[in-house]
Design a protein around this motif. Sequence first.
Motif, PDB file in Angstrom:
ATOM      1  N   TYR A  38       1.326 -53.781 -26.258  1.00 50.95           N
ATOM      2  CA  TYR A  38       0.561 -53.401 -25.075  1.00 50.95           C
ATOM      3  C   TYR A  38       0.666 -54.459 -23.959  1.00 50.95           C
ATOM      4  N   VAL A  39       1.189 -55.634 -24.303  1.00 54.12           N
ATOM      5  CA  VAL A  39       1.438 -56.672 -23.298  1.00 54.12           C
ATOM      6  C   VAL A  39       2.862 -56.580 -22.778  1.00 54.12           C
ATOM      7  N   LEU A  40       3.829 -56.484 -23.669  1.00 49.63           N
ATOM      8  CA  LEU A  40       5.239 -56.392 -23.277  1.00 49.63           C
ATOM      9  C   LEU A  40       5.965 -55.444 -24.231  1.00 49.63           C
ATOM     10  N   PRO A  41       6.121 -54.185 -23.860  1.00 46.96           N
ATOM     11  CA  PRO A  41       6.867 -53.248 -24.709  1.00 46.96           C
ATOM     12  C   PRO A  41       8.353 -53.584 -24.689  1.00 46.96           C
ATOM     13  N   SER A  42       9.059 -53.166 -25.703  1.00 48.24           N
ATOM     14  CA  SER A  42      10.492 -53.439 -25.787  1.00 48.24           C
ATOM     15  C   SER A  42      11.276 -52.493 -24.877  1.00 48.24           C
ATOM     16  N   PRO A  43      12.490 -52.870 -24.485  1.00 48.00           N
ATOM     17  CA  PRO A  43      13.285 -51.999 -23.618  1.00 48.00           C
ATOM     18  C   PRO A  43      13.554 -50.625 -24.211  1.00 48.00           C
ATOM     19  N   ASP A  44      13.791 -50.563 -25.533  1.00 55.09           N
ATOM     20  CA  ASP A  44      14.064 -49.270 -26.135  1.00 55.09           C
ATOM     21  C   ASP A  44      12.842 -48.362 -26.101  1.00 55.09           C
ATOM     22  N   ALA A  45      11.641 -48.942 -26.245  1.00 57.43           N
ATOM     23  CA  ALA A  45      10.425 -48.134 -26.161  1.00 57.43           C
ATOM     24  C   ALA A  45      10.221 -47.615 -24.734  1.00 57.43           C
ATOM     25  N   VAL A  46      10.511 -48.457 -23.745  1.00 57.66           N
ATOM     26  CA  VAL A  46      10.377 -48.035 -22.348  1.00 57.66           C
ATOM     27  C   VAL A  46      11.386 -46.942 -22.025  1.00 57.66           C
ATOM     28  N   LEU A  47      12.612 -47.111 -22.528  1.00 56.28           N
ATOM     29  CA  LEU A  47      13.642 -46.097 -22.283  1.00 56.28           C
ATOM     30  C   LEU A  47      13.261 -44.768 -22.906  1.00 56.28           C
ATOM     31  N   ALA A  48      12.760 -44.803 -24.135  1.00 58.85           N
ATOM     32  CA  ALA A  48      12.333 -43.560 -24.793  1.00 58.85           C
ATOM     33  C   ALA A  48      11.205 -42.897 -24.013  1.00 58.85           C
ATOM     34  N   ARG A  49      10.272 -43.689 -23.509  1.00 54.18           N
ATOM     35  CA  ARG A  49       9.166 -43.134 -22.721  1.00 54.18           C
ATOM     36  C   ARG A  49       9.682 -42.559 -21.403  1.00 54.18           C
ATOM     37  N   LEU A  50      10.631 -43.246 -20.776  1.00 51.29           N
ATOM     38  CA  LEU A  50      11.173 -42.762 -19.511  1.00 51.29           C
ATOM     39  C   LEU A  50      11.881 -41.428 -19.694  1.00 51.29           C
ATOM     40  N   VAL A  51      12.651 -41.303 -20.763  1.00 49.92           N
ATOM     41  CA  VAL A  51      13.340 -40.037 -21.045  1.00 49.92           C
ATOM     42  C   VAL A  51      12.320 -38.927 -21.295  1.00 49.92           C
ATOM     43  N   ALA A  52      11.276 -39.259 -22.055  1.00 50.70           N
ATOM     44  CA  ALA A  52      10.234 -38.259 -22.327  1.00 50.70           C
ATOM     45  C   ALA A  52       9.527 -37.834 -21.042  1.00 50.70           C
ATOM     46  N   ASP A  53       9.267 -38.796 -20.151  1.00 50.96           N
ATOM     47  CA  ASP A  53       8.595 -38.458 -18.894  1.00 50.96           C
ATOM     48  C   ASP A  53       9.480 -37.597 -18.000  1.00 50.96           C
ATOM     49  N   LEU A  54      10.774 -37.924 -17.950  1.00 45.88           N
ATOM     50  CA  LEU A  54      11.688 -37.169 -17.089  1.00 45.88           C
ATOM     51  C   LEU A  54      11.882 -35.737 -17.571  1.00 45.88           C
ATOM     52  N   THR A  55      11.727 -35.518 -18.853  1.00 45.90           N
ATOM     53  CA  THR A  55      11.840 -34.155 -19.380  1.00 45.90           C
ATOM     54  C   THR A  55      10.519 -33.395 -19.308  1.00 45.90           C
ATOM     55  N   ASN A  56       9.478 -34.083 -18.844  1.00 47.78           N
ATOM     56  CA  ASN A  56       8.164 -33.460 -18.695  1.00 47.78           C
ATOM     57  C   ASN A  56       8.021 -32.974 -17.250  1.00 47.78           C
ATOM     58  N   PRO A  57       7.852 -31.686 -17.036  1.00 50.43           N
ATOM     59  CA  PRO A  57       7.785 -31.175 -15.655  1.00 50.43           C
ATOM     60  C   PRO A  57       6.611 -31.700 -14.847  1.00 50.43           C
ATOM     61  N   THR A  58       5.608 -32.277 -15.492  1.00 48.46           N
ATOM     62  CA  THR A  58       4.459 -32.781 -14.735  1.00 48.46           C
ATOM     63  C   THR A  58       4.800 -34.044 -13.941  1.00 48.46           C
ATOM     64  N   LEU A  59       5.889 -34.737 -14.295  1.00 46.75           N
ATOM     65  CA  LEU A  59       6.263 -35.960 -13.575  1.00 46.75           C
ATOM     66  C   LEU A  59       6.845 -35.663 -12.205  1.00 46.75           C
ATOM     67  N   TRP A  60       7.589 -34.571 -12.085  1.00 46.92           N
ATOM     68  CA  TRP A  60       8.377 -34.328 -10.882  1.00 46.92           C
ATOM     69  C   TRP A  60       7.555 -34.172  -9.618  1.00 46.92           C
ATOM     70  N   PRO A  61       6.370 -33.548  -9.637  1.00 45.58           N
ATOM     71  CA  PRO A  61       5.563 -33.528  -8.405  1.00 45.58           C
ATOM     72  C   PRO A  61       5.157 -34.928  -7.934  1.00 45.58           C
ATOM     73  N   ILE A 229       7.599 -47.900 -13.364  1.00 44.66           N
ATOM     74  CA  ILE A 229       8.202 -48.953 -12.530  1.00 44.66           C
ATOM     75  C   ILE A 229       9.721 -48.859 -12.567  1.00 44.66           C
ATOM     76  N   ALA A 230      10.278 -48.571 -13.743  1.00 41.84           N
ATOM     77  CA  ALA A 230      11.734 -48.413 -13.847  1.00 41.84           C
ATOM     78  C   ALA A 230      12.213 -47.243 -12.996  1.00 41.84           C
ATOM     79  N   LEU A 231      11.426 -46.172 -12.957  1.00 45.59           N
ATOM     80  CA  LEU A 231      11.781 -45.021 -12.121  1.00 45.59           C
ATOM     81  C   LEU A 231      11.735 -45.395 -10.639  1.00 45.59           C
ATOM     82  N   LEU A 232      10.744 -46.185 -10.241  1.00 46.33           N
ATOM     83  CA  LEU A 232      10.655 -46.644  -8.853  1.00 46.33           C
ATOM     84  C   LEU A 232      11.819 -47.551  -8.490  1.00 46.33           C
ATOM     85  N   VAL A 233      12.200 -48.411  -9.410  1.00 45.06           N
ATOM     86  CA  VAL A 233      13.360 -49.281  -9.172  1.00 45.06           C
ATOM     87  C   VAL A 233      14.620 -48.446  -8.984  1.00 45.06           C
ATOM     88  N   ALA A 234      14.794 -47.443  -9.833  1.00 46.86           N
ATOM     89  CA  ALA A 234      15.969 -46.579  -9.711  1.00 46.86           C
ATOM     90  C   ALA A 234      15.959 -45.824  -8.382  1.00 46.86           C
TER      91      ALA A 234
END
Length: 260
Positions: A38-61, A229-234
Amino acid sequence: MRRRQVSPGVLGASPWLFGALLLAGWFAVARWGGLPAYVLPSPDAVLARLVADLTNPTLWPYLAATVAEAVGGCVIGAAVALPLGIAIHRSRLLDAAVSPFLGATQAIPAIALAPLLVLWVGYGLGPVMWLCSLLVFFPILVSTVTGLKLVPASVVDAARLDGAGSLALLASIELPMALPNLLAGLRNGFTLSVTGAVMGEMIMGGRGLGQLLTAQRDALDTTGMFATIALLVALAMGLYGLIRAIELRSAVMADLTTPR
């Protein structure tokens, strides 16, 4: 002292190598640094979450709202900064009168303007867009004035001798030759506009990624915050890279058309 020549291949690979080094360091600290997830997640956990968020239609709005605020704010700022930059370049009196005040505006932090904008224009997409426009106004203005001043006086004088009027000179000589500087200002402006959109949403409300970050912060969802934050950077890097490509192309065209 001259810098060593570096091959184009090495230059092209250097950002990827540096990014890989940063990811490796992040992974090592997250895995063996003894920090809880909860302080510093690993890159693979962040990547998995990012993929899950991008496949979730609620993120796009949320993403669409932030893009609209950033692009709209940058367009508004450019629509004011470009004509004002041209006017300052053409008028020494206007330059002397306005420039000190323009510089002073940069001493006002944008976060201090947000509450005033709430009082003046309320909450939502519009106020956030205005905040973005205020952030991008000055760098675009400075780039415009600088680019116009760098146009060789000999080229301008030759065009005037050929009978070019003020508007023809601006359209056919000054703006095309100043275009690389103008695009550099827009490139920096779009990056700042993304920052302004997120900051404005967190202060003034809205339905963009800044609001999503606020909700994730309140829920102690650190992995989700890293993914957003990774999505904002991209997003910022994509806008930056697009204008940078146009900028490089315009620089080549300006070099080809400059009289020798």
